[in-house]
Motif scaffolding. Structure first.
Motif, mmCIF file in Angstrom:
data_model
loop_
_atom_site.group_PDB
_atom_site.id
_atom_site.type_symbol
_atom_site.label_atom_id
_atom_site.label_comp_id
_atom_site.label_asym_id
_atom_site.label_seq_id
_atom_site.Cartn_x
_atom_site.Cartn_y
_atom_site.Cartn_z
ATOM 1 N N GLY A 122 0.632 -0.873 0.463
ATOM 2 C CA GLY A 122 -0.330 0.295 -0.247
ATOM 3 C C GLY A 122 0.864 0.878 -0.088
ATOM 4 N N VAL A 123 1.786 1.191 0.104
ATOM 5 C CA VAL A 123 3.080 2.550 -0.464
ATOM 6 C C VAL A 123 2.274 3.197 -2.071
ATOM 7 C CG1 VAL A 123 5.116 3.132 -0.781
ATOM 8 C CG2 VAL A 123 4.780 1.454 0.652
ATOM 9 N N ARG A 124 2.747 4.600 -1.045
ATOM 10 C CA ARG A 124 2.841 5.957 -2.695
ATOM 11 C C ARG A 124 3.709 6.327 -2.680
ATOM 12 N NH1 ARG A 124 -1.568 8.790 1.099
ATOM 13 N NH2 ARG A 124 0.135 9.400 1.898
ATOM 14 N N TYR A 125 3.896 5.503 -4.634
ATOM 15 C CA TYR A 125 5.279 5.366 -5.140
ATOM 16 C C TYR A 125 4.725 7.198 -5.625
ATOM 17 C CZ TYR A 125 9.197 5.028 -8.085
ATOM 18 O OH TYR A 125 10.583 5.136 -8.537
ATOM 19 N N HIS A 126 6.633 7.759 -6.084
ATOM 20 C CA HIS A 126 5.729 9.481 -6.328
ATOM 21 C C HIS A 126 7.020 9.249 -7.452
ATOM 22 C CE1 HIS A 126 3.305 10.761 -3.964
ATOM 23 N NE2 HIS A 126 4.050 10.048 -2.813
ATOM 24 N N GLY A 127 8.432 8.444 -7.669
ATOM 25 C CA GLY A 127 9.061 8.603 -8.632
ATOM 26 C C GLY A 127 10.169 9.711 -8.655
ATOM 27 N N TRP A 128 10.508 10.148 -9.276
ATOM 28 C CA TRP A 128 12.079 10.905 -8.690
ATOM 29 C C TRP A 128 11.656 12.034 -8.353
ATOM 30 C CZ3 TRP A 128 13.387 15.589 -11.132
ATOM 31 C CH2 TRP A 128 14.622 16.161 -10.711
ATOM 32 N N ALA A 129 12.410 13.003 -7.528
ATOM 33 C CA ALA A 129 12.269 13.767 -6.337
ATOM 34 C C ALA A 129 13.655 14.569 -6.819
ATOM 35 C CB ALA A 129 11.251 14.207 -4.990
ATOM 36 N N ALA A 130 13.610 15.725 -7.219
ATOM 37 C CA ALA A 130 15.133 16.539 -7.109
ATOM 38 C C ALA A 130 15.059 16.725 -5.635
ATOM 39 C CB ALA A 130 15.091 18.187 -7.842
ATOM 40 N N ASN A 131 16.863 16.128 -4.999
ATOM 41 C CA ASN A 131 17.084 16.545 -3.472
ATOM 42 C C ASN A 131 16.838 17.835 -3.308
ATOM 43 O OD1 ASN A 131 18.349 15.611 -1.874
ATOM 44 N ND2 ASN A 131 19.739 16.709 -1.852
ATOM 45 N N ALA A 132 16.867 19.621 -4.429
ATOM 46 C CA ALA A 132 16.728 20.238 -3.639
ATOM 47 C C ALA A 132 15.486 20.795 -3.304
ATOM 48 C CB ALA A 132 16.759 21.675 -5.046
ATOM 49 N N ALA A 133 14.513 19.726 -3.200
ATOM 50 C CA ALA A 133 12.500 19.586 -2.930
ATOM 51 C C ALA A 133 12.829 18.981 -1.497
ATOM 52 C CB ALA A 133 11.999 18.752 -4.301
#
Length: 373
Positions: free
Chosen positions: A236-247
């Motif tokens: 049941g994990v929500r996966y969002h893909g890449w996130a910039a480290n600055a975010a």
């Protein structure tokens, strides 16, 4: 002082954790008045993957967060003498082509008047030692290793007093608690899947405990194969893909807690080396629970800066306690932030680096004893 750093990439943090620390420490060196230049090879793997996935928009977070950093790219046949012209200090990261590493070393051995360091921030020295031994470091003045256990490896290889432990750290100019608190909910984990180095650990210490504690879990990262995505879906994990480290600071600010799950090499063979995201999470004031990991160098205060779980069941208990106890959350956030700001900022590491360089002055002639060839 003119400082030239050869990195895999400064522009891209796509599966490239060293960029996190490097951005912060180069900015701090610049703030101290040094002339800093980051060089990255044209078409490098991390940047190519970022551009393929997100195009120019993928570079916007870095450019917005670090307007004072302007990395330059160079061709594979570039003249290293020109690239290092006028440098007082040159640092070459281990995620570079062995031929480039050797060319820069030869330049130093032939009389170049800069101090030359090899910077190792990975576990290949123990997981794939032949790959590291393939580097010709005979012209290098020393090695910067990101943990004492890794420094010990280089000492055994003959580097003696020419290896220094230089930990990663948080860029606290960027990684900090939110100015205004927003509603927080659930857990967050930011990390790449990798190559099976912590699959079982993620399931035992993150996916199952989050589900057992009844806490929604958001995951950000890259290189998740289909079997990994299927595992996330089962839990049941929500996966969002890449996130910039600055975010990352804004992402941490939306959640009640995060979890530290080190790769197996950093628990079994190279103990005492935390992930860069542990420093960054504590700098953002988010409560953290760690999977089994030996803080052999005393970097933190377990039980105060973060909670330590020896089993999946204990992880579940800690997550439930954090979710239910606002005072516990506040105490962990306060103490973790205090430790990072007092000991583990990129400003601390910049000063440590300058002290290392000063200890070598005047620049010695190259010694062949440190060769890994």
């Amino acid at each position: 002082m003119r400082i030239v750093y050869f990195t895999h990439s400064l522009l891209s943090c796509w599966n490239h954790g060293n960029a996190h620390f490097l951005r912060g420490v180069l900015r701090e060196l610049g703030a101290l008045g040094h002339d800093v230049l980051a060089l990255e090879p044209e078409g490098n793997w991390s940047l190519a993957n970022l551009m393929a996935d997100h195009g120019e928009a993928g570079l916007a977070p870095f450019r917005h967060a670090y307007p004072d950093l302007h990395p330059r790219s160079y061709a594979s046949d570039a003249d290293v003498a020109e690239l290092t012209d006028g440098a007082d200090l040159v640092i070459v990261h281990e995620w570079n082509d062995p031929a480039l590493v050797a060319r820069i070393g030869r330049l130093r051995a032939e009389g170049a008047r800069f101090t030359l360091f090899f910077h190792d921030t990975h576990h290949r020295a123990v997981s794939d030692p032949d790959a590291i031994r393939a580097f010709d470091l005979s012209g290098y003045d020393g090695v910067l290793a990101f943990g004492e256990a890794l420094s010990d490896v280089y000492r055994r290889w003959g580097w003696g007093e020419r290896v220094w432990t230089w930990h990663e750290a948080a860029d606290i100019r960027h990684f900090r608690p939110p100015e205004e608190e927003e509603p927080r909910d659930g857990l967050i984990w930011i990390g790449n899947w990798g190559d099976g180095e912590r699959t079982a650990e993620l399931e035992e210490f993150l996916f199952r405990p989050a589900a057992s504690a009844g806490l929604p879990l958001d995951i950000y990262g890259v290189r998740y194969p289909q079997e990994a995505l299927a595992m996330l879906a089962r839990h049941g994990v929500r996966y969002h893909g890449w996130a910039a480290n600055a975010a990352a600071p804004s992402l941490f600010a939306r959640h009640r807690a995060t979890v530290h799950v080190p790769r197996r090499y950093y628990t079994q063979i190279l103990p005492g080396i935390p992930t860069i995201r542990m420093f960054e999470a504590l700098a953002c004031g988010i409560p953290l629970v760690s999977a089994p990991w030996e803080d052999s160098e005393g970097l933190f205060r377990p039980g105060e800066d973060f909670l330590y779980a020896r089993s999946g069941a204990e992880m579940t208990d800690h997550l439930r306690a954090i979710a239910a106890d606002a005072d516990l959350r506040a105490s962990l956030a306060r103490h973790g932030l205090e430790t990072v700001r007092s000991r583990h900022s990129c400003a601390h590491r910049a000063r440590e680096l300058l002290a290392i360089v000063d200890s070598l002055a005047p620049i010695p002639q190259p010694q062949l004893a440190g060769s890994l060839a």
